[in-house]
Design a protein around this motif. Structure first.
Motif, PDB file in Angstrom:
ATOM      1  N   LYS A 525      -8.293  20.657  29.937  1.00 22.62           N
ATOM      2  CA  LYS A 525      -8.688  19.720  30.991  1.00 22.62           C
ATOM      3  C   LYS A 525      -9.605  18.624  30.462  1.00 22.62           C
ATOM      4  O   LYS A 525      -9.445  17.448  30.792  1.00 22.62           O
ATOM      5  N   PHE A 526     -10.558  19.016  29.614  1.00 18.62           N
ATOM      6  CA  PHE A 526     -11.542  18.048  29.135  1.00 18.62           C
ATOM      7  C   PHE A 526     -11.214  17.498  27.748  1.00 18.62           C
ATOM      8  O   PHE A 526     -12.034  16.803  27.142  1.00 18.62           O
ATOM      9  N   LYS A 527     -10.000  17.818  27.254  1.00 16.77           N
ATOM     10  CA  LYS A 527      -9.494  17.259  25.987  1.00 16.77           C
ATOM     11  C   LYS A 527     -10.491  17.478  24.843  1.00 16.77           C
ATOM     12  O   LYS A 527     -10.831  16.557  24.102  1.00 16.77           O
ATOM     13  N   LEU A 528     -10.951  18.721  24.706  1.00 17.44           N
ATOM     14  CA  LEU A 528     -11.950  19.037  23.693  1.00 17.44           C
ATOM     15  C   LEU A 528     -11.279  19.536  22.416  1.00 17.44           C
ATOM     16  O   LEU A 528     -10.329  20.325  22.470  1.00 17.44           O
ATOM     17  N   GLY A 572      -1.108  24.482  28.493  1.00  9.16           N
ATOM     18  CA  GLY A 572      -1.158  23.060  28.153  1.00  9.16           C
ATOM     19  C   GLY A 572      -1.689  22.766  26.772  1.00  9.16           C
ATOM     20  O   GLY A 572      -1.886  21.602  26.422  1.00  9.16           O
ATOM     21  N   ALA A 573      -1.936  23.818  25.975  1.00  7.33           N
ATOM     22  CA  ALA A 573      -2.379  23.640  24.597  1.00  7.33           C
ATOM     23  C   ALA A 573      -1.176  23.789  23.667  1.00  7.33           C
ATOM     24  O   ALA A 573      -0.027  23.831  24.110  1.00  7.33           O
ATOM     25  N   ASP A 574      -1.427  23.874  22.371  1.00  7.71           N
ATOM     26  CA  ASP A 574      -0.364  24.087  21.403  1.00  7.71           C
ATOM     27  C   ASP A 574      -0.740  25.281  20.537  1.00  7.71           C
ATOM     28  O   ASP A 574      -1.889  25.746  20.553  1.00  7.71           O
ATOM     29  N   ALA A 593      -5.370  19.387  12.401  1.00  8.13           N
ATOM     30  CA  ALA A 593      -4.915  18.016  12.671  1.00  8.13           C
ATOM     31  C   ALA A 593      -4.441  17.832  14.103  1.00  8.13           C
ATOM     32  O   ALA A 593      -4.069  16.723  14.492  1.00  8.13           O
ATOM     33  N   SER A 594      -4.453  18.885  14.900  1.00  2.00           N
ATOM     34  CA  SER A 594      -3.898  18.804  16.248  1.00  2.00           C
ATOM     35  C   SER A 594      -4.742  17.917  17.155  1.00  2.00           C
ATOM     36  O   SER A 594      -5.967  18.019  17.164  1.00  2.00           O
ATOM     37  N   PRO A 595      -4.091  17.055  17.942  1.00  2.00           N
ATOM     38  CA  PRO A 595      -4.845  16.218  18.888  1.00  2.00           C
ATOM     39  C   PRO A 595      -5.201  16.955  20.177  1.00  2.00           C
ATOM     40  O   PRO A 595      -5.843  16.383  21.050  1.00  2.00           O
ATOM     41  N   MET A 596      -4.775  18.196  20.316  1.00  2.00           N
ATOM     42  CA  MET A 596      -5.049  18.970  21.534  1.00  2.00           C
ATOM     43  C   MET A 596      -5.558  20.348  21.150  1.00  2.00           C
ATOM     44  O   MET A 596      -5.455  20.756  19.991  1.00  2.00           O
ATOM     45  N   PRO A 597      -6.137  21.088  22.090  1.00  2.00           N
ATOM     46  CA  PRO A 597      -6.564  22.459  21.799  1.00  2.00           C
ATOM     47  C   PRO A 597      -5.407  23.267  21.209  1.00  2.00           C
ATOM     48  O   PRO A 597      -4.257  23.118  21.621  1.00  2.00           O
TER      49      PRO A 597
END
Length: 631
Positions: A525-528, A572-574, A593-597
């Protein structure tokens, strides 16, 4: 115990208005007065009912242009106060009882992070504090909201964080009448939850707005004290919406830190120069890392550290002996047995069971010189051992010690010091489950040396392997909770760490801890920038291995093996699954290198014995062993 206390107070002071955190906005000293109209109007008094209209101020009924001035509610005044005290983040779960306070937080400069469980919110708040040294707020609703968060707050107290709990309680007219999620002496024990004690340094229930000035004073004083501060401010729902009749007055506090006078320093120098001494560094010394290194290199003293203090003294330094206590190194015990120092200078550690196991091998030939900001700490762990107790801020003490250290003092020889042992995983094995040592070697290369990410390890074999095998050369890169040692601390705390440091944070966790609770959804949710590295072996493996070592048989510790990649993507993560050692490096590269959790689901070889022998021996010494005899 023969305890001597050569310390005195200095004139150093900290102003409430100063904020030492890097990047924190400055504010005038003592400027914590509530400013009417500073916040936007709250959206409602609870999630079930609308907020009453706020009244115009009786004293200042009109602004200079003649328009009416609305009084802030108690909830808005509390939130404004917290913002003036330096709070930037609030972690929690909402509910009807906390509705007005929640709305005030949502319309304030404080960033509100809505979590999935109050315990995780508490752990995240702790790690946010340690990431940037700013006080944090945890908010909960009535009843189960309060009881759910208690473990996180016990961790805050044990770790030395500065956390303020905001909770709701049942309004006085409805207490004892079976209110929804009733929070009152009829349903919850007041002692220890709504009063000061082992959990809270300060606790109060605001029954009316007149009590807020005193609460302001107590919170401000607590946040300026050295060490941790955990407080609880409970506000009944009806009181949250009451108007504040007057603005809170500005408050300024000056805090004197305990430091050592010249006579006491001279006595310490005399003792330490009489013969070989070692330095035992704890988490409480983390702010003094450069000074401690300077002292060690100037004197030649051997240095060891507690598990929480990894990196305070560089682990690649030739004078570093290793980690003590839980998952520590045999090199430390070898040094104490073969080169026992005359004295040990203890800096910022309580020497409790996770740090020492109260092992008599760790006792120096003559005495401990134990320095801590808390005067109650020295002498407790080893009550029968001669201890020179010094109450001081660690940096101030070491700085004074260096200033008085004689130039002609002989430097101790450190060429023959034992070095921490290395567990080498060797060449990757094809088509075999991943050995933890191989995984840790890859984490060392890809994460510790290949990034500036914060690394956390959760309770269980995860922090046993990480503490024993990973090496850090800077303070603040490694975080574990050894006191409370709750499973799920890192799995949820990693979210607060990433937020607090505005950078990547990594959690090394077991599958048991990850299934117990994690805040992947919150990170999404908070793109951490968060990464979970899961040691997936289908069991509570520290329990399994520990019970076996203690002689207990036939105890169920297995867990159905979960697919954490599917879980990650469902939230919603990878994620990526690693089933063999040759795939570990590439998986970690992708995660970093992932742009998401991101979750790295590593299938671990459960037969590899974790370095937990010291803990097991400590339990056996306390009587935790299979009983022998006739059955």
């Amino acid at each position: 115990m023969n305890q001597k206390s050569p310390f005195s107070n200095s004139n150093r002071s900290d102003q409430l208005g100063s904020n030492p955190a890097a990047g924190a906005p400055s504010r005038p000293a003592g400027a914590i007065a509530t400013a009417p109209g500073l916040l936007e109007p709250a959206s409602g008094s609870s999630i079930f009912s609308p907020a009453p209209k706020r009244q115009s101020s009786a004293n200042n009924g009109a602004s200079p242009d003649g328009s009416a001035v609305e009084q802030p509610t108690v909830a808005e005044a509390v939130v404004t106060l917290l913002n003036r005290l330096g709070v930037h983040h609030a972690f929690g779960v909402s509910g009807g009882g906390i509705g007005p306070m929640w709305a005030a937080l949502a319309h304030s400069p404080i960033q509100v992070l809505h979590f999935r469980h109050e315990t995780g919110a508490g752990f995240a708040a702790v790690e946010s504090y340690f990431a940037n040294d700013r006080p944090v707020v945890v908010f909960t609703t009535t009843g189960p909201g309060i009881t759910n968060v208690l473990t996180g707050l016990f961790a805050a107290r044990g770790e030395g964080a500065k956390v303020i709990l905001l909770s709701a309680s049942t309004s006085s007219a409805n207490r004892g009448r079976w209110a929804c999620q009733e929070t009152s002496p009829y349903t919850l024990p007041s002692e220890g939850i709504f009063t000061a004690g082992p959990l809270f340094h300060y606790a109060a229930t605001l029954e009316n707005s007149d009590q807020l000035p005193e609460a302001t004073r107590r919170l401000a004083l607590g946040l300026t004290r050295p060490g941790g501060f955990v407080a609880h401010l409970s506000v009944p729902t009806t009181v949250q919406t009451q108007p504040m009749p007057t603005a809170l007055p500005p408050v300024t506090f000056s805090q004197s830190l305990a430091t050592v006078g010249e006579v006491a320093i001279a006595d310490c120098v005399r003792r330490l120069t009489e013969g070989p001494f070692a330095i035992w560094v704890g988490f409480g010394a983390r702010q003094a890392a450069p000074l401690i290194r300077q002292l060690a290199e100037r004197t030649g003293a051997a240095v060891m550290c507690s598990p929480r203090a990894k990196g305070v003294f560089p682990e690649n330094h030739p004078q570093f002996l290793g980690v003590t206590g839980f998952s520590g190194h045999a090199s430390v015990l070898q040094y104490m047995q073969e080169q026992r120092p005359l004295r040990t200078l203890v800096l910022g550690t309580r020497l409790g069971e996770p740090t020492s196991f109260w092992n008599p091998t760790m006792i120096p030939a003559k005495e401990f010189i134990h320095v801590d900001i808390d005067a109650d700490v020295p002498g407790v762990a080893y009550p029968a051992v001669e201890t020179v107790a010094i109450q001081s801020e660690i940096g101030a003490f070491v700085e004074s010690l260096l200033a008085h250290w004689p130039e002609q003092a002989e430097r101790l020889a450190c060429s023959q010091l034992p070095r921490p042992e290395q567990m080498v995983g060797g060449q990757p094995r094809p088509n075999r489950l991943v050995r933890p040592a191989v995984l840790m070697e890859a984490i060392q290369r890809q994460v510790v040396e290949g990034s500036d990410a914060l690394v956390m390890a959760d309770a269980g074999n995860s922090f046993a392997w990480a503490t024993h095998l990973l090496r850090f050369s800077q303070p603040g890169r490694y975080r574990i909770s050894t006191g409370v040692g709750a499973m799920g601390h890192a799995a949820t705390g990693v979210v607060g760490a990433a937020l607090g440091r505005c950078g990547q944070a990594i959690a090394i966790v077991g599958d048991g801890a990850m299934l117990m609770q994690s805040e992947v959804s919150t990170a999404v949710k908070f793109k951490l920038p968060t990464v979970w590295i899961v040691l997936n072996d289908g069991r509570y493996n520290m329990c399994a291995q520990g019970m076996s070592l203690q002689g207990f048989k036939g105890v169920d510790t297995e867990i159905p093996q979960a697919d954490f990649v599917l879980i990650a993507r469902g939230l919603g993560a990878d994620g990526i699954r690693v089933r063999q050692e040759s795939d570990v490096e590439a998986a970690l590269e992708k995660a970093m290198a992932s742009p998401m959790p991101f979750i790295v689901d590593v299938w671990i070889d459960p037969t590899q014995p974790a370095p937990i022998g010291g803990r097991v021996q400590s339990l056996i010494a306390q009587g935790a062993i299979e009983a022998k005899g006739d059955k």
